[in-house]
Scaffold this active site. Sequence first.
Site, PDB file in Angstrom:
ATOM      1  N   CYS A  38       0.884  -1.284  -0.057  1.00  0.00           N
ATOM      2  CA  CYS A  38       0.108  -0.067   0.111  1.00  0.00           C
ATOM      3  C   CYS A  38       0.979   1.301  -0.026  1.00  0.00           C
ATOM      4  O   CYS A  38       1.235   1.978   1.150  1.00  0.00           O
ATOM      5  CB  CYS A  38      -1.004  -0.008   1.139  1.00  0.00           C
ATOM      6  SG  CYS A  38      -1.804  -1.661   1.486  1.00  0.00           S
ATOM      7  N   GLU A  59      -0.274   0.262  -5.493  1.00  0.00           N
ATOM      8  CA  GLU A  59      -1.240   1.380  -4.891  1.00  0.00           C
ATOM      9  C   GLU A  59      -2.669   1.283  -5.653  1.00  0.00           C
ATOM     10  O   GLU A  59      -2.664   1.116  -6.828  1.00  0.00           O
ATOM     11  CB  GLU A  59      -0.571   2.972  -5.105  1.00  0.00           C
ATOM     12  CG  GLU A  59      -1.785   3.928  -4.702  1.00  0.00           C
ATOM     13  CD  GLU A  59      -2.191   3.754  -3.092  1.00  0.00           C
ATOM     14  OE1 GLU A  59      -3.427   3.728  -2.888  1.00  0.00           O
ATOM     15  OE2 GLU A  59      -1.318   3.484  -2.083  1.00  0.00           O
ATOM     16  N   ASP A  76      -5.546  -3.556  -6.513  1.00  0.00           N
ATOM     17  CA  ASP A  76      -6.060  -3.718  -5.261  1.00  0.00           C
ATOM     18  C   ASP A  76      -5.086  -4.885  -4.463  1.00  0.00           C
ATOM     19  O   ASP A  76      -4.747  -6.014  -5.085  1.00  0.00           O
ATOM     20  CB  ASP A  76      -7.377  -4.652  -5.367  1.00  0.00           C
ATOM     21  CG  ASP A  76      -8.052  -4.762  -3.656  1.00  0.00           C
ATOM     22  OD1 ASP A  76      -7.479  -4.850  -2.893  1.00  0.00           O
ATOM     23  OD2 ASP A  76      -9.214  -4.493  -3.971  1.00  0.00           O
ATOM     24  N   ASP A  81       1.233  -1.436   4.646  1.00  0.00           N
ATOM     25  CA  ASP A  81       1.193  -0.514   5.877  1.00  0.00           C
ATOM     26  C   ASP A  81      -0.369   0.169   5.412  1.00  0.00           C
ATOM     27  O   ASP A  81      -0.695   0.746   4.647  1.00  0.00           O
ATOM     28  CB  ASP A  81       2.161   0.803   5.334  1.00  0.00           C
ATOM     29  CG  ASP A  81       1.849   1.939   6.017  1.00  0.00           C
ATOM     30  OD1 ASP A  81       1.588   2.032   7.492  1.00  0.00           O
ATOM     31  OD2 ASP A  81       2.161   3.217   5.545  1.00  0.00           O
ATOM     32  N   CYS A 123      -0.579   3.744  11.283  1.00  0.00           N
ATOM     33  CA  CYS A 123      -0.586   5.004  11.868  1.00  0.00           C
ATOM     34  C   CYS A 123      -1.630   5.137  12.899  1.00  0.00           C
ATOM     35  O   CYS A 123      -2.506   6.141  13.206  1.00  0.00           O
ATOM     36  CB  CYS A 123      -0.496   6.118  10.933  1.00  0.00           C
ATOM     37  SG  CYS A 123       0.301   7.688  11.785  1.00  0.00           S
TER      38      CYS A 123
END
EC number: 2.1.1.176
Length: 474
Positions: free
Chosen positions: A288, A313, A339, A357, A410
């Site tokens: 990703c 991506e 995907d 990520d 994150c």
Amino acid sequence: MTQYRPKNWRPGRAASDRVRKIVFDVLIDVAQNDSYANLLLPKALKRGNFQKQDAAYATNLCYGTLRLQGRWDAIIATCTNGRKLTDIDIPVLVLLRMGAHQLLEFKTPAHAAIYETVTLARNELGSGASGFINAVLRRVSERTITQWRDHVRDISGGNYGSVQFLATWFSHPEWIVRALVNALKANGRSTKDIVSVLKADNIPAPVALVARDLKISDLQTDIEKGSMRHEPGKLMPQSLLLTNGDPARIFAVKDKLAGVQDEGSQLVAKIFTTAAVENEDKKWLDLCAGPGGKSATIAAIATQRSAHLYANELHSHRLDLVSQAVQPWSEIISLRTGDGRDIGIEEPESYDRILVDVPCTGIGALRRRPEARWRKNPSDAIDLQQLQIELLESAWNALKPGGVLVYSTCSPYLPETHEVIKQFLAEHPAAKLLDAPKIANSVAKIKFTSPTKMLQLWPDLHHSDAMFAAVIKK
């Protein structure tokens, strides 16, 4: 500050302060159109050709008002003579928040803060609104910030440690406070540290730079040539914190040999390239990849190791950003639009290293987008968790035996971190959880410990976003 006469100016009417007017316009756009202040404000300041001092004031007022919106709303609500905040027009409420921020956070003298806010209200909204704003702000000014804190405690059950008080005073939705408390406990920290974490969330994140394909000393020289200032990174040896200046003016950044990247993100990229694998280690995948910060840091290392990086991506416009970020290493990078959930089927056991990520709630990066905390809901994690599990499953299928994958977010939110990893490990006996903190210790400037072998960063301890990383070997 510079004054100007608006189009509707009449003799006898004072002009609005130009800096506050810009902030007001941006905050209205954010409130009514779900816009992002960090995109709107720099453009507005550039169009207005503001001096540095005025631009800095506008930035602090705009972002600060958004960050502490929950606190100001609680205080304003006690000064409206029973009028509910939901009954107050958005432009009026925005000006009240701006005024409260100046009075209580900036400690602007009451006569100045109220006068400027009321003048702006009169010019933009009319005399009725300005009179109401004047009355409310005068009541706000009657107490100090300490007195208001005690008052908020009293109306929050009389306990400084209650979730209601912490959420209100430190201006976070209650669900995020609970999520952070649970994450602290699960990662071996005291739940009393919640105050420290919440305070850190309300401090603007520094501009962190990473030296990718040049020496850190060369990056220092480059910064100093532009009459800008820096200090060493807190977390990573290849990082510098820009304390003054615009990173876009740094030649190494323009040439993509250095980049703006949070130190936590830098550490995740370094963990990805450092974890030991049992095969030839030549084929790497960033599942990703957008917008490309980690890909660029990884690419610089891949070049040194004669590895090839594949950057995937889902969205083509984000892949364009990846392409720009990795331009200096384009010969060893292949870009793919698709995907990530399909790669495991399309390319089984093909990669030596895979970075996953995943998209997440992002509550670990609340320092960066001041309005973001007000747009997130706990239900967001339900659909995201399913997506995260599917991406992790796809990465596992695409990973060669003996290879490693790094799962990162994150966010410290347990449904996106520990719960995903625990579920995955329970379903895959061949998956071995490696010691991520131990790997981090070999590349970072500080030492980490964890009761779980998973790494959780914190803005108060590590001066980074609250990145999470787990390293899994096949």
